[in-house]
Design a protein around this motif. Structure first.
Motif, PDB file in Angstrom:
ATOM      1  N   ILE A  32       0.924  -0.819  -0.174  1.00 50.16           N
ATOM      2  CA  ILE A  32       0.651  -0.069  -0.561  1.00 50.16           C
ATOM      3  C   ILE A  32       0.899   1.008   0.378  1.00 50.16           C
ATOM      4  N   GLN A  33       0.809   1.789  -1.187  1.00 52.30           N
ATOM      5  CA  GLN A  33       1.666   3.233  -1.236  1.00 52.30           C
ATOM      6  C   GLN A  33       0.984   4.515  -0.378  1.00 52.30           C
ATOM      7  N   PHE A  34       0.840   4.774   0.994  1.00 53.43           N
ATOM      8  CA  PHE A  34       0.176   5.872   1.646  1.00 53.43           C
ATOM      9  C   PHE A  34      -0.162   7.356   0.845  1.00 53.43           C
ATOM     10  N   THR A  35      -0.909   7.577   0.474  1.00 53.84           N
ATOM     11  CA  THR A  35      -0.481   9.362   0.120  1.00 53.84           C
ATOM     12  C   THR A  35      -1.960   9.801   0.159  1.00 53.84           C
ATOM     13  N   PRO A  36      -1.472  11.331  -0.019  1.00 55.68           N
ATOM     14  CA  PRO A  36      -2.259  11.843   1.089  1.00 55.68           C
ATOM     15  C   PRO A  36      -4.201  12.365   0.172  1.00 55.68           C
ATOM     16  N   ASP A  37      -4.149  11.019  -1.041  1.00 60.82           N
ATOM     17  CA  ASP A  37      -5.992  10.974  -1.642  1.00 60.82           C
ATOM     18  C   ASP A  37      -5.950   9.627  -1.436  1.00 60.82           C
ATOM     19  N   LEU A  38      -5.324   8.628  -0.598  1.00 55.04           N
ATOM     20  CA  LEU A  38      -5.706   7.448  -0.255  1.00 55.04           C
ATOM     21  C   LEU A  38      -6.750   7.403   0.871  1.00 55.04           C
ATOM     22  N   LEU A  39      -7.996   6.425   0.282  1.00 59.26           N
ATOM     23  CA  LEU A  39      -9.610   6.261   0.704  1.00 59.26           C
ATOM     24  C   LEU A  39      -9.258   4.930   2.295  1.00 59.26           C
ATOM     25  N   PRO A  40      -9.875   5.519   2.995  1.00 59.46           N
ATOM     26  CA  PRO A  40      -9.880   4.389   3.603  1.00 59.46           C
ATOM     27  C   PRO A  40     -10.354   2.317   2.893  1.00 59.46           C
ATOM     28  N   SER A  41     -11.612   2.926   1.916  1.00 51.22           N
ATOM     29  CA  SER A  41     -11.625   1.884   1.267  1.00 51.22           C
ATOM     30  C   SER A  41     -10.956   1.395   0.791  1.00 51.22           C
ATOM     31  N   ASP A  42      -9.774   2.538   0.003  1.00 53.16           N
ATOM     32  CA  ASP A  42      -8.484   0.799  -0.870  1.00 53.16           C
ATOM     33  C   ASP A  42      -7.924  -0.288  -0.359  1.00 53.16           C
ATOM     34  N   ILE A  43      -7.878   0.246   1.044  1.00 53.72           N
ATOM     35  CA  ILE A  43      -6.999  -0.802   2.604  1.00 53.72           C
ATOM     36  C   ILE A  43      -8.364  -1.607   2.873  1.00 53.72           C
ATOM     37  N   THR A  44      -9.189  -1.097   3.634  1.00 51.47           N
ATOM     38  CA  THR A  44      -9.889  -2.025   3.827  1.00 51.47           C
ATOM     39  C   THR A  44     -11.115  -2.977   2.940  1.00 51.47           C
ATOM     40  N   GLY A  45     -11.347  -2.613   1.953  1.00 55.69           N
ATOM     41  CA  GLY A  45     -11.706  -3.027   0.406  1.00 55.69           C
ATOM     42  C   GLY A  45     -13.424  -2.177   0.355  1.00 55.69           C
ATOM     43  N   VAL A  46     -14.354  -2.704  -0.091  1.00 56.76           N
ATOM     44  CA  VAL A  46     -16.136  -2.071   0.068  1.00 56.76           C
ATOM     45  C   VAL A  46     -16.819  -2.772  -1.245  1.00 56.76           C
ATOM     46  N   SER A  47     -17.734  -2.895  -0.468  1.00 55.87           N
ATOM     47  CA  SER A  47     -19.060  -3.818  -0.959  1.00 55.87           C
ATOM     48  C   SER A  47     -19.750  -2.322  -2.115  1.00 55.87           C
ATOM     49  N   ILE A  48     -19.872  -3.599  -3.540  1.00 53.43           N
ATOM     50  CA  ILE A  48     -20.318  -3.099  -4.676  1.00 53.43           C
ATOM     51  C   ILE A  48     -21.646  -4.114  -5.402  1.00 53.43           C
ATOM     52  N   TRP A  49     -22.508  -3.380  -5.902  1.00 53.93           N
ATOM     53  CA  TRP A  49     -23.711  -3.793  -6.084  1.00 53.93           C
ATOM     54  C   TRP A  49     -23.575  -4.346  -8.066  1.00 53.93           C
ATOM     55  N   ASP A  50     -23.587  -6.284  -7.757  1.00 55.41           N
ATOM     56  CA  ASP A  50     -23.571  -6.287  -8.760  1.00 55.41           C
ATOM     57  C   ASP A  50     -25.369  -6.901  -9.120  1.00 55.41           C
ATOM     58  N   GLN A  51     -24.743  -6.063 -10.681  1.00 58.11           N
ATOM     59  CA  GLN A  51     -26.821  -5.954 -11.487  1.00 58.11           C
ATOM     60  C   GLN A  51     -26.463  -7.265 -11.675  1.00 58.11           C
ATOM     61  N   GLN A  52     -25.972  -8.407 -12.037  1.00 55.49           N
ATOM     62  CA  GLN A  52     -26.754  -9.715 -12.598  1.00 55.49           C
ATOM     63  C   GLN A  52     -26.972 -11.211 -10.996  1.00 55.49           C
ATOM     64  N   GLY A  55       3.491  -1.469   4.307  1.00 53.90           N
ATOM     65  CA  GLY A  55       2.530  -0.016   3.934  1.00 53.90           C
ATOM     66  C   GLY A  55       3.511   0.960   3.601  1.00 53.90           C
ATOM     67  N   ASP A  56       4.147   1.539   2.915  1.00 48.03           N
ATOM     68  CA  ASP A  56       5.064   2.620   1.601  1.00 48.03           C
ATOM     69  C   ASP A  56       5.179   3.858   2.749  1.00 48.03           C
ATOM     70  N   GLU A  57       5.385   4.668   3.917  1.00 48.63           N
ATOM     71  CA  GLU A  57       4.838   5.799   4.027  1.00 48.63           C
ATOM     72  C   GLU A  57       3.705   6.274   4.246  1.00 48.63           C
ATOM     73  N   ILE A  58       3.862   5.106   5.671  1.00 49.00           N
ATOM     74  CA  ILE A  58       2.636   5.266   6.543  1.00 49.00           C
ATOM     75  C   ILE A  58       2.044   6.834   6.953  1.00 49.00           C
ATOM     76  N   ASN A  59       3.384   7.419   6.739  1.00 53.18           N
ATOM     77  CA  ASN A  59       2.099   9.086   7.699  1.00 53.18           C
ATOM     78  C   ASN A  59       2.324   9.482   6.373  1.00 53.18           C
ATOM     79  N   ARG A  60       2.076   9.883   5.640  1.00 55.76           N
ATOM     80  CA  ARG A  60       1.791  10.984   3.853  1.00 55.76           C
ATOM     81  C   ARG A  60      -0.224  10.600   3.927  1.00 55.76           C
TER      82      ARG A  60
END
Length: 345
Positions: A76-96, A114-119
């Motif tokens: 995980i490259q930690f950057t200022p625009d990284l979101l929590p869901s990028d780390i933990t995952g997300v639930s996506i609606w499956d149309q089928q 976790g590279d440069e976690i404090n960024r």
């Protein structure tokens, strides 16, 4: 008395760890104590925080450790625009399927770099809290277990560097140990130029241990005996941080548990099935210092948390005569702990 199976486990542990250590030290020259601490944290089921200035090999150490073990690895490259869901995952609606489908994030791996976690912002950093402590992720009310073994190796630059956010106290407390690599010696740096000058040694690094071996070694470390006197010594050290005049925040009970687990892993790496006060002493600074907050006056006097821990180590009595280690606790007479020399600050 130690059984044959326990002795075999410790023998296997030493052989496997020696292979991993040699593999990592082939990439990180001249830092054997840093490599040993990394392996200690791995076998103690902890997480490692590597803090140092840019360019000294923090990410290289994390990658070398991950590639030396045949297991799943995510970075995980930690950057200022990284979101929590990028780390933990997300639930996506499956149309089928007409239902939500969970897409795992990067935390779903056995070794997470976790590279440069404090960024990243504190909000994103906090996405790791549940994973670090409970080894699980909860999304939309559903809990997902993380694989075993599970270890986060995070790197960070000092907070004085541009573009960094300080780690929250709750997150620092979840890292078992913090280590600083430091600059290499002249000889090690010269060797580094020869080894790293052409191609990266990571390109040729092959796994020397399997994930299931590491799981068995972790189970062997759990069987290491800790005498009551050694447990009390660890409690005394941690308790002293809570009343020290130079600290406004001492170490937590979690810190005591981490110190004890790390001491057991250190003893196992030394081929012993019992822990000694030396194991606690040698790990106290790495396990406790990053959790402590100096007072404003201590900061003005340039007193660091590491110096405070060293002072506590010097002042806290070490278990000596009349104590017995693991075999003594099980009924076999053994020599007492040797007298410990006073530590120097």
């Amino acid at each position: 008395m130690t059984t044959y199976d326990e002795r075999a486990s410790l023998t296997d542990l030493t052989a496997t760890v020696d292979r991993v250590r040699s593999s990592v030290e082939g990439v990180i020259e001249g830092k054997p104590e840093v490599v040993r601490l990394s392996l200690t944290v791995l076998l103690a089921e902890g997480h490692l925080l590597i803090e140092d200035v840019p360019g000294v090999g923090k990410t290289m150490l994390a990658k070398a450790l991950a590639r030396s073990i045949d297991c799943s690895v995510r970075r995980i490259q930690f950057t200022p625009d990284l979101l929590p869901s990028d780390i933990t995952g997300v639930s996506i609606w499956d149309q089928q399927r007409r239902d939500f489908e969970f897409k795992p994030g990067a935390i779903f791996a056995q070794i997470v770099i976790g590279d440069e976690i404090n960024r990243a912002s504190p909000k994103t950093q906090s996405a790791l809290l549940e994973s670090l402590e409970e080894r699980q992720v909860t999304i939309d009310g559903q809990t997902y277990e993380l694989p075993s073994p599970f270890m986060v190796v995070a790197t960070q630059n000092p907070v004085e560097m541009e573009g960094t956010y300080p780690l929250p106290e709750a997150q620092r407390d979840r890292f078992m140990a913090r280590v600083s690599i430091g600059y290499p010696s002249a000889e090690a740096e010269l060797q580094m130029l020869d080894v790293h000058g052409g191609v990266s040694p990571l390109d040729d690094l092959q796994p020397v241990a399997h994930a299931h071996e590491i799981v068995k070694l972790i189970e062997a470390v759990r069987t290491v005996h800790v005498a009551e006197s050694v447990r009390r010594y660890a409690v005394d050290l941690v308790g002293a941080t809570r009343s020290h005049p130079d600290l406004r925040l001492g170490a937590s009970p979690r810190a005591t548990l981490h110190l004890l687990r790390a001491a057991k892993a250190s003893a196992a790496l030394a081929g012993r099935d019992y822990a000694l006060p030396d194991d606690v002493q040698n790990l106290a600074v790495a396990v406790l210092a990053h959790r402590l907050l100096p007072t404003a006056q201590a900061q003005l006097n340039r007193r660091t948390a590491e110096q405070v821990v060293e002072e506590i180590l010097q002042r806290t009595p070490v278990p000596t005569g009349g104590q017995q280690h693991a075999y003594g606790a099980l009924g076999q007479n053994t020599p007492a702990y040797p007298q410990q020399p006073p530590r120097r600050i």
